[in-house]
Design a protein around this motif. Structure first.
Motif, PDB file in Angstrom:
ATOM      1  N   LEU A 292      74.917  87.341  60.142  1.00  0.00           N
ATOM      2  CA  LEU A 292      74.224  86.077  59.822  1.00  0.00           C
ATOM      3  C   LEU A 292      75.050  84.841  60.151  1.00  0.00           C
ATOM      4  O   LEU A 292      74.508  83.739  60.299  1.00  0.00           O
ATOM      5  CB  LEU A 292      73.774  86.077  58.362  1.00  0.00           C
ATOM      6  N   GLY A 293      76.375  85.002  60.329  1.00  0.00           N
ATOM      7  CA  GLY A 293      77.220  83.880  60.694  1.00  0.00           C
ATOM      8  C   GLY A 293      76.975  83.349  62.093  1.00  0.00           C
ATOM      9  O   GLY A 293      77.469  82.262  62.437  1.00  0.00           O
ATOM     10  N   MET A 294      76.208  84.066  62.902  1.00  0.00           N
ATOM     11  CA  MET A 294      75.925  83.579  64.257  1.00  0.00           C
ATOM     12  C   MET A 294      75.096  82.288  64.222  1.00  0.00           C
ATOM     13  O   MET A 294      75.040  81.564  65.211  1.00  0.00           O
ATOM     14  CB  MET A 294      75.198  84.645  65.087  1.00  0.00           C
ATOM     15  N   TRP A 295      74.478  82.001  63.077  1.00  0.00           N
ATOM     16  CA  TRP A 295      73.615  80.823  62.945  1.00  0.00           C
ATOM     17  C   TRP A 295      74.328  79.638  62.307  1.00  0.00           C
ATOM     18  O   TRP A 295      73.684  78.627  61.998  1.00  0.00           O
ATOM     19  CB  TRP A 295      72.382  81.177  62.108  1.00  0.00           C
ATOM     20  N   ASP A 296      75.644  79.723  62.113  1.00  0.00           N
ATOM     21  CA  ASP A 296      76.357  78.648  61.413  1.00  0.00           C
ATOM     22  C   ASP A 296      76.119  77.273  62.028  1.00  0.00           C
ATOM     23  O   ASP A 296      75.999  76.272  61.309  1.00  0.00           O
ATOM     24  CB  ASP A 296      77.860  78.942  61.392  1.00  0.00           C
ATOM     25  N   ALA A 297      76.059  77.207  63.371  1.00  0.00           N
ATOM     26  CA  ALA A 297      75.911  75.906  64.037  1.00  0.00           C
ATOM     27  C   ALA A 297      74.576  75.243  63.713  1.00  0.00           C
ATOM     28  O   ALA A 297      74.451  74.013  63.792  1.00  0.00           O
ATOM     29  CB  ALA A 297      76.048  76.068  65.549  1.00  0.00           C
ATOM     30  N   GLN A 298      73.578  76.055  63.348  1.00  0.00           N
ATOM     31  CA  GLN A 298      72.249  75.501  63.069  1.00  0.00           C
ATOM     32  C   GLN A 298      72.091  75.027  61.622  1.00  0.00           C
ATOM     33  O   GLN A 298      71.152  74.272  61.312  1.00  0.00           O
ATOM     34  CB  GLN A 298      71.174  76.567  63.350  1.00  0.00           C
ATOM     35  N   MET A 299      72.963  75.454  60.740  1.00  0.00           N
ATOM     36  CA  MET A 299      72.729  75.240  59.316  1.00  0.00           C
ATOM     37  C   MET A 299      72.675  73.761  58.896  1.00  0.00           C
ATOM     38  O   MET A 299      71.792  73.382  58.118  1.00  0.00           O
ATOM     39  CB  MET A 299      73.774  76.010  58.497  1.00  0.00           C
ATOM     40  N   PRO A 300      73.570  72.895  59.384  1.00  0.00           N
ATOM     41  CA  PRO A 300      73.478  71.496  58.937  1.00  0.00           C
ATOM     42  C   PRO A 300      72.123  70.869  59.256  1.00  0.00           C
ATOM     43  O   PRO A 300      71.565  70.128  58.422  1.00  0.00           O
ATOM     44  CB  PRO A 300      74.614  70.807  59.710  1.00  0.00           C
ATOM     45  N   ALA A 301      71.582  71.139  60.430  1.00  0.00           N
ATOM     46  CA  ALA A 301      70.296  70.553  60.811  1.00  0.00           C
ATOM     47  C   ALA A 301      69.131  71.225  60.081  1.00  0.00           C
ATOM     48  O   ALA A 301      68.236  70.552  59.564  1.00  0.00           O
ATOM     49  CB  ALA A 301      70.101  70.666  62.324  1.00  0.00           C
ATOM     50  N   PHE A 302      69.147  72.552  60.050  1.00  0.00           N
ATOM     51  CA  PHE A 302      67.998  73.273  59.485  1.00  0.00           C
ATOM     52  C   PHE A 302      67.865  73.050  57.980  1.00  0.00           C
ATOM     53  O   PHE A 302      66.741  72.972  57.460  1.00  0.00           O
ATOM     54  CB  PHE A 302      68.118  74.768  59.775  1.00  0.00           C
ATOM     55  N   THR A 303      68.990  72.968  57.257  1.00  0.00           N
ATOM     56  CA  THR A 303      68.908  72.831  55.798  1.00  0.00           C
ATOM     57  C   THR A 303      68.509  71.430  55.347  1.00  0.00           C
ATOM     58  O   THR A 303      68.280  71.210  54.151  1.00  0.00           O
ATOM     59  CB  THR A 303      70.244  73.224  55.128  1.00  0.00           C
ATOM     60  N   GLN A 304      68.393  70.494  56.274  1.00  0.00           N
ATOM     61  CA  GLN A 304      67.849  69.185  55.915  1.00  0.00           C
ATOM     62  C   GLN A 304      66.351  69.269  55.621  1.00  0.00           C
ATOM     63  O   GLN A 304      65.802  68.428  54.904  1.00  0.00           O
ATOM     64  CB  GLN A 304      68.090  68.184  57.045  1.00  0.00           C
ATOM     65  N   HIS A 305      65.702  70.256  56.202  1.00  0.00           N
ATOM     66  CA  HIS A 305      64.235  70.351  56.103  1.00  0.00           C
ATOM     67  C   HIS A 305      63.744  71.653  55.506  1.00  0.00           C
ATOM     68  O   HIS A 305      62.587  71.720  55.070  1.00  0.00           O
ATOM     69  CB  HIS A 305      63.625  70.192  57.501  1.00  0.00           C
ATOM     70  N   PHE A 306      64.585  72.694  55.520  1.00  0.00           N
ATOM     71  CA  PHE A 306      64.129  74.032  55.133  1.00  0.00           C
ATOM     72  C   PHE A 306      65.108  74.712  54.193  1.00  0.00           C
ATOM     73  O   PHE A 306      66.300  74.406  54.195  1.00  0.00           O
ATOM     74  CB  PHE A 306      63.951  74.917  56.382  1.00  0.00           C
ATOM     75  N   GLN A 307      64.574  75.622  53.415  1.00  0.00           N
ATOM     76  CA  GLN A 307      65.416  76.583  52.729  1.00  0.00           C
ATOM     77  C   GLN A 307      65.634  77.711  53.738  1.00  0.00           C
ATOM     78  O   GLN A 307      64.678  78.370  54.160  1.00  0.00           O
ATOM     79  CB  GLN A 307      64.731  77.100  51.461  1.00  0.00           C
ATOM     80  N   VAL A 308      66.868  77.903  54.164  1.00  0.00           N
ATOM     81  CA  VAL A 308      67.162  78.818  55.275  1.00  0.00           C
ATOM     82  C   VAL A 308      67.635  80.159  54.721  1.00  0.00           C
ATOM     83  O   VAL A 308      68.622  80.235  53.982  1.00  0.00           O
ATOM     84  CB  VAL A 308      68.220  78.218  56.216  1.00  0.00           C
TER      85      VAL A 308
END
Length: 266
Positions: free
Chosen positions: A34-50
């Motif tokens: 699941l760490g492969m998505w680390d780069a997306q987390m700051p942007a995605f968690t602004q709008h979604f529960q990831v």
């Protein structure tokens, strides 16, 4: 980190972002966690529960006897959603995760708001490619996984990216060396046996297909095939090899967000 108890063991997951926001599930590629998505987390968690999770046989999730099937891995996602009482979610998967997404779109579309499939195909490779790899991994174990890690840099990233970002490339490829040989081989079989070419028309949820221009593992032609056979599917392509979410980084995140937010507004 959390754990969901399946019949055969525990599925490892992580849930981040504002409580009550729509849920976005992220599904990893073969040989990562699941760490492969680390780069997306700051942007995605602004709008979604990831909701990220380690696919069966990877990371800290259960390793059971193989071979696995994509249907089995898709059922794990549904069990995860059920355990967390999530009725519907957005889903984004890359490579093997994209196969899982296709299965969900075909077989459990009522559980999805939208579907994003990245660096994948309706059928990935032939048995002549997969079988020797499975046999080698089962025979040589950890030594084979280390060898696959070293070879994966050229498959997962373009040379210019790998040279400019050695630590980032190492962090991701080290995930492969840390993957259970038994779990990896069982997932290779799942990818080998998946073929959704005649079933894509059953996907009716809004779909975005993402490709990497330099992806030799799942070339853009396979992504175009999915787009052409899923009604209304959108298409995006980045200068990247197989792990476009890592290599394209912010541009990847923004394109996915633009799609999800536009569909949510409809």
């Amino acid at each position: 980190m959390g754990r969901v108890q399946l019949a055969e063991g525990e599925l490892n997951y992580q849930l981040d972002g504002p409580q009550g926001a729509p849920v976005l599930v992220l599904s990893n590629s073969l040989g990562t966690d699941l760490g492969m998505w680390d780069a997306q987390m700051p942007a995605f968690t602004q709008h979604f529960q990831v909701l990220r999770y380690d696919t069966r046989g990877h990371g800290q999730s259960l390793v059971t006897e193989g071979p696995y099937t994509i249907g089995q891995l898709g059922a794990d996602v549904l069990a995860l959603l059920d355990a967390l009482k999530i009725e519907r979610a957005h889903f984004c998967g890359l490579s093997m995760g994209g196969l899982i997404g296709q299965w969900l779109g075909i077989n459990a579309g009522s559980r999805l708001h939208t579907l994003v499939v990245c660096n994948t195909a309706a059928k990935i490779g032939e048995p002549a490619v997969w079988n020797p790899r499975i046999e080698m991994v089962l025979r040589e174990g950890a030594a084979a996984m280390a060898g696959l890690r070293d070879a994966s840099i050229a498959r997962w990233f373009t040379p210019d990216f790998a040279q400019a970002n050695p630590q980032q490339a190492k962090r991701i490829t080290d995930m492969l060396a840390a993957t259970s040989p038994q779990g990896y081989a069982a997932n290779c079989a799942a990818v080998r046996d998946a073929d959704f070419r005649d079933q894509l028309g059953a996907i009716t949820v809004p779909t975005l297909v993402i490709a990497g221009t330099e992806d030799a593992v799942t070339p853009p032609a396979g992504s175009h095939f999915i787009q052409e056979h899923v009604h209304g599917a959108q298409y995006a392509e980045f200068h990247a090899a197989h792990l476009s979410n890592v290599q394209a980084g912010d541009a990847f995140s923004q394109r996915v967000l633009d799609f999800l937010l536009a569909e949510q507004a409809n």
